[in-house]
Design a protein around this motif. Structure first.
Motif, short mmCIF file in Angstrom:
data_model
loop_
_atom_site.label_atom_id
_atom_site.label_comp_id
_atom_site.label_asym_id
_atom_site.label_seq_id
_atom_site.Cartn_x
_atom_site.Cartn_y
_atom_site.Cartn_z
N UNK A 66 -35.24 -52.44 45.88
CA UNK A 66 -35.54 -51.32 46.78
C UNK A 66 -34.88 -51.49 48.15
N UNK A 67 -34.06 -52.51 48.29
CA UNK A 67 -33.34 -52.71 49.55
C UNK A 67 -32.23 -51.66 49.66
N UNK A 68 -32.33 -50.84 50.68
CA UNK A 68 -31.37 -49.76 50.92
C UNK A 68 -30.85 -49.88 52.35
N UNK A 69 -30.13 -48.86 52.78
CA UNK A 69 -29.58 -48.86 54.14
C UNK A 69 -30.67 -48.95 55.20
N UNK A 70 -31.87 -48.46 54.86
CA UNK A 70 -32.96 -48.44 55.83
C UNK A 70 -33.88 -49.65 55.72
N UNK A 71 -33.40 -50.75 55.16
CA UNK A 71 -34.29 -51.87 54.89
C UNK A 71 -34.93 -52.45 56.14
#
Length: 265
Positions: A66-71
């Protein structure tokens, strides 16, 4: 018994969660630990556990997949759940940081982001003394390298869903306050775990889990998994170690209470 890992907040349980919890109780499951995967699920799990006190126990964290750009933003918000405002009334005690870790099975596109997110949450564990619930797939070397930096200060945790070999098990268990989470894979026909675990792991380093709704044990393989099925894992462990189911239950429960420092007693 204690199921240390069940995603009961999932859509798979939307229509019959009370029945699922009741079946677990009837099967002898006393406690169920519920991991989060992101900010949304962390909040949902806290509410779910408020509704089922002394039965469900929450974790919060950001899963590697679930690590995305907004982490960074997500972690900042999750951290406020761990350190709630003083005006919060009767906050639900969080028992661990999880499910966190590294997963390079599908892609290494966000490898650096995963590494940074994992290490930040490892630091939370050091600061808060909350144990870790760690997911690791195709990344043991990288995971171990990070954990070594904090080895002397970490309170402990669980290497969730262990399916590795004897060499991998021995390496993980050099982290003395950690245990292996063993689930339905143990019961699969082609699983090597019934041989490898007794050869490399003592029972005082194992906790039970289901990873519901995934990886249901035999004889429910292919169906939705649920906490009641942890009994099948317990019985297969007893067979593998040549002890009684009661001994496995007593020892794995003791292991849970040791790792989680009596938080859930």
């Amino acid at each position: 018994m204690i199921d240390t890992h069940a995603h009961l907040d999932g859509e798979e349980f939307r229509d019959d969660l009370p029945d699922v919890i009741q079946r677990a109780c009837e099967a002898g499951v006393e406690k169920i630990f519920v991991p989060a995967i992101d900010l949304k699920s962390s909040k949902a799990i806290l509410e779910l556990c408020r509704q089922h006190p002394n039965r469900l126990y929450p974790m919060v964290g950001l899963h590697p997949e679930e690590v995305r750009a907004d982490w960074r933003e997500q972690l900042a918000e999750i951290n406020t759940l761990i350190h709630p405002s003083p005006i919060t009334l009767h906050p639900t005690p969080i028992i661990a940081i999880g499910e966190i870790g590294l997963d390079f099975y599908w892609s290494r596109e966000l490898e650096q982001e995963q590494l940074e997110a994992f290490e930040e949450q490892v630091r939370w564990s050091v600061e808060t003394r909350l144990p870790l619930m760690i997911h690791c797939r195709k990344a043991q070397n990288e995971m171990v390298k990070i954990l070594r930096k904090y080895e002397n200060d970490l309170p402990g945790g669980v290497f969730h869903c262990f399916t590795g070999n004897q060499i991998e098990a021995r390496e993980l268990l050099t982290f003395e306050r950690f245990v292996l989470g063993i689930g339905g894979v143990l019961t699969f026909k082609k699983s090597h775990l019934p041989d490898d675990l007794p050869a490399a792991v003592t029972l005082d380093r194992i906790v039970l889990e289901t990873d519901s709704p995934y990886m249901a044990p035999v004889p429910h393989r292919g169906k939705r998994n649920e906490p009641a099925f942890v009994a099948h894992v317990l019985h297969r462990l007893a067979e593998a170690y040549g002890v009684t189911p009661e001994e496995v239950e007593q020892q794995t429960n003791a292991n849970v209470h040791r790792v989680f420092s009596g938080i859930c007693q």
